[in-house]
Motif scaffolding. Structure first.
Motif: not given
Lengths: 502, 172
Positions: A216-221, A223, A390, A394, A415, A419, A422, A425-426
């Protein structure tokens, strides 16, 4: 002949039929809900089985197990959120297919693969329960330790261009698994004063964190991107017989690994799914498609999951050794009804055993039928506007996480793990070795310590056990071969870039 | 390359910190010959070793190999997400989750869930709308029905029982 009568009685009994259908439906729904793992889905129902007939109670729980193994693949494919460890391997290619607009196809492969795996597993369960369960008795602590190491090595070797990163991710996962009470002495480790960490970091939290929260954090992009208005495949697409035949090799591989892992206590669906995925890739004519939406990459782990769901019951029924956490709940149900697993179960209560087999047969059929009915609405759901979907995901994640232990601490923990995922992955570290290491961490450490207790700290114990030696040698092969290939590729490309002057 | 080297060095530091924490684990007479710190120390050493190899690899492989048939190292489709803008947006979603977790014990499950659905909905929709608000309210009710009524999960009730009791006491 009497056994056939019991089987027929099970197939025609209304309570067994109802238990099988209710179980598989609840299992599929529970399995599909992130945070409601197979174990939670089964344990929520356990209190209701007290007053039931033992056969119907066991069928209900067994059917939840079967349904949940399949149900877990639904969010894995649609929203990259495996509800259980055993569906984690499906995420890789299932979600890639979904992103290509082939979600319905992936779900069809998963359903058919799961049903085939379930029937094969049931056949093996009914044929092998009494005969082959001796294999489980050969496993001693050194062999269990080696089994865990093999599992992580296999996953680390999945990322062939990245074995070192895979191994680092595996070690990081093992580090997370050391949080909490030491398995031998009970000493607290790495809890930093938080009593909630005494029991360690729950595997479900790690999986939800790494897969769901990270995703979900990755998919925030997204938006910033315009909404994709084209409806993706909205209909479930079952594979043709020709397609199934072309996918026979990964299915055979999955059946072999599913059987081995099911028979091996502690192995479980996760290892079987990942090993099947890895071997399917190794034996594939198109290994380059793996990770990018390979059909073989979906059907192999899904078949293996459902084979394990049934074969894991073999050591449970034969020796009272549950192969998985969920099999342990089934074992608890047996004991609640005053039934003691072992060879005597077949002589003193044969009707329970054979009616269980009948009920599981019905549950497999039910899974296929319900799969056809309830999958389409779920695919429809995935095609709804991104904002609603989404937000709903959540809501599911945070509700599911809270319901595991009823603890707000878990929300912060998930959470934090998100992180970490995340960051992994990054920085392009494979996250599957991390997850599997957390899953297997306790088994690895507990058996490592127990093995060394036997020899007073001498590591020779791992070379004295033939199973342990074989598994450790296999682990070394899984690590060394990709490294060697990587080295050879680099040498070749270096020679190509700088040809030697004559 | 710099990112890889920094990552490798950070992992070496992490392995050192982990070793120190492992070294501080109290010894127990029941721990056996290996001790509760045995595996953690082994893991710290392995991580340190692997991280060193990772750093050396990063230095030796100065640029991605561009020979035919050799794919560039680790390129994947997620790259677009890991930009500065991507990190900010991911942080914003994380912040919404943290706010939800903070208000949950006070606002109660249903109200906090309504907030979560509304906030995430607005985040993706980029503006408030009647549709999003309706979705948040209905969604919170549906989640209440599923998790509290149907599954019987004990979710936080928040301050509402106390508020109701207070109102009841003062109106009676």
């Amino acid at each position: 002949m009497t056994n056939l009568y019991y089987i027929w009685e099970g197939l025609t009994s209304l309570p067994i039929l109802l238990a099988a259908m209710a179980g598989v439906l609840w299992g599929m729904c529970g399995g599909a809900l992130p945070g409601i793992s197979t174990a939670i889905a089964m344990s929520l129902v356990l209190p209701f089985t007290y007053g039931m007939d033992p056969s119907a109670a066991l069928v209900l729980l067994g059917a939840i197990y079967i349904g949940s193994e399949y149900g877990g693949s639904i969010p894995a494919i649609l929203i990259r959120t495996p509800a259980s460890g055993s569906s984690a391997a499906t995420v890789v290619d299932g979600y890639a297919m979904q992103r290509q607009g082939r979600g319905g196809e992936a779900l069809g492969l998963s359903l058919v693969g799961g049903t085939i795996g379930g029937f094969v597993g049931l056949l093996l369960l009914s044929l092998l329960t009494q005969q082959l369960s001796k294999v489980a008795l050969w496993f001693t602590p050194p062999a269990y330790f080696a089994l865990g190491i093999l599992g992580i090595s296999v996953i680390a070797s999945l990322s062939e261009r990245n074995v070192i990163r895979g191994l680092i991710a595996g070690v990081l996962g093992l580090m997370v698994a050391t949080i909490g009470t030491d398995p031998v002495s009970g000493v607290m480790r790495f809890t930093f004063g938080y009593p909630e960490l005494m029991g360690g970091v729950p595997v479900i939290i790690v999986m939800m964190g790494v897969f769901a929260v990270t995703e979900l954090m990755i998919q925030a992009r997204e938006r910033d991107y315009s909404e994709d208005v084209t409806e993706r495949s909205t209909r479930l697409k079952l594979p043709s017989l020709k397609k199934l035949w072309s996918l026979r090799v990964p299915q055979i591989i999955a059946i072999v690994f599913g059987t081995i892992e099911g028979l091996t206590p502690g192995g479980g669906g996760s290892i079987a799914a990942f090993m099947s995925y890895n071997e399917a890739k190794r034996w594939s004519k198109e290994p380059e498609k793996f990770g990018k939406g390979s059909e073989e990459g979906v059907i192999a782990p899904e078949t293996a999951n459902n084979v394990v769901a049934l074969t894991a019951l073999i050591p449970t029924l034969s020796f009272g050794i549950p192969g998985t956490a969920t099999a342990a709940i089934l074992l608890a149900a047996l004991l609640i009804h005053g039934l003691h697993p072992g060879p005597n179960l077949f002589t003193s209560h044969p009707e329970v055993v054979y009616q269980l087999f009948s009920g599981l047969f019905l549950a497999n059929l039910g899974m296929f039928v319900f799969g056809l009915i309830i999958l389409s609405p779920i695919i429809w759901l995935v095609n709804r506007p991104r904002a609603y979907l989404r937000a709903g995901i959540f809501g599911l994640i945070f509700s599911g996480i809270y319901s595991v232990n009823g603890s707000e601490f878990d929300l912060y923990l998930v959470m934090a793990i998100g992180v970490v995922g995340y960051l992994l992955r990054s920085l392009r570290f494979p996250f599957l070795p991390f997850v599997l290491a957390v899953v297997l961490g306790y088994m690895i450490e507990a058996n490592y310590r127990r093995s060394l207790l036997i020899t007073n700290g001498d590591h020779i114990v791992f070379l004295q056990n033939p199973i342990s030696v074989c598994l450790l040698a296999l682990s070394a092969l899984f690590i060394v071969l990709p490294l060697y290939r990587q080295f050879r590729q680099r040498r070749r490309s270096s020679q190509a870039a700088h040809p030697q002057q004559p | 390359m710099l990112t890889r080297i920094v990552t490798g060095l950070a992992l070496i530091v992490l392995s050192g910190l982990y070793w120190l924490q492992a070294d501080a684990i109290p010894q127990s007479p029941m721990s056996g010959s290996v001790g509760a710190d045995g595996l953690p120390k082994l893991l710290a050493l392995v991580l340190c070793g692997l991280s060193l190899i990772f750093v050396v690899q990063s230095i030796l492989v100065r640029q991605p190999l561009a020979a035919p048939g050799i794919p560039e190292d680790d390129q994947d489709e997620d790259d677009a997400a890991f930009t500065r803008r991507g990190h900010v947006l991911a942080g914003a979603l994380l912040a919404i989750s943290i706010v939800y977790s903070v208000i949950l014990p006070y606002a109660g499950y249903t109200v906090a869930m309504g907030f979560l659905l509304l906030a995430v909905g607005v985040f993706y929709h980029r503006r408030m709308s009647a549709g999003i608000a309706t979705f948040a309210i209905l969604g919170a009710v549906v989640f209440h029905l599923i998790f509290i009524t149907l599954l019987g999960v004990r979710m936080p009730e928040g301050i509402w029982p106390n508020v109701l009791a207070f109102l009841h006491a003062h109106t009676a």
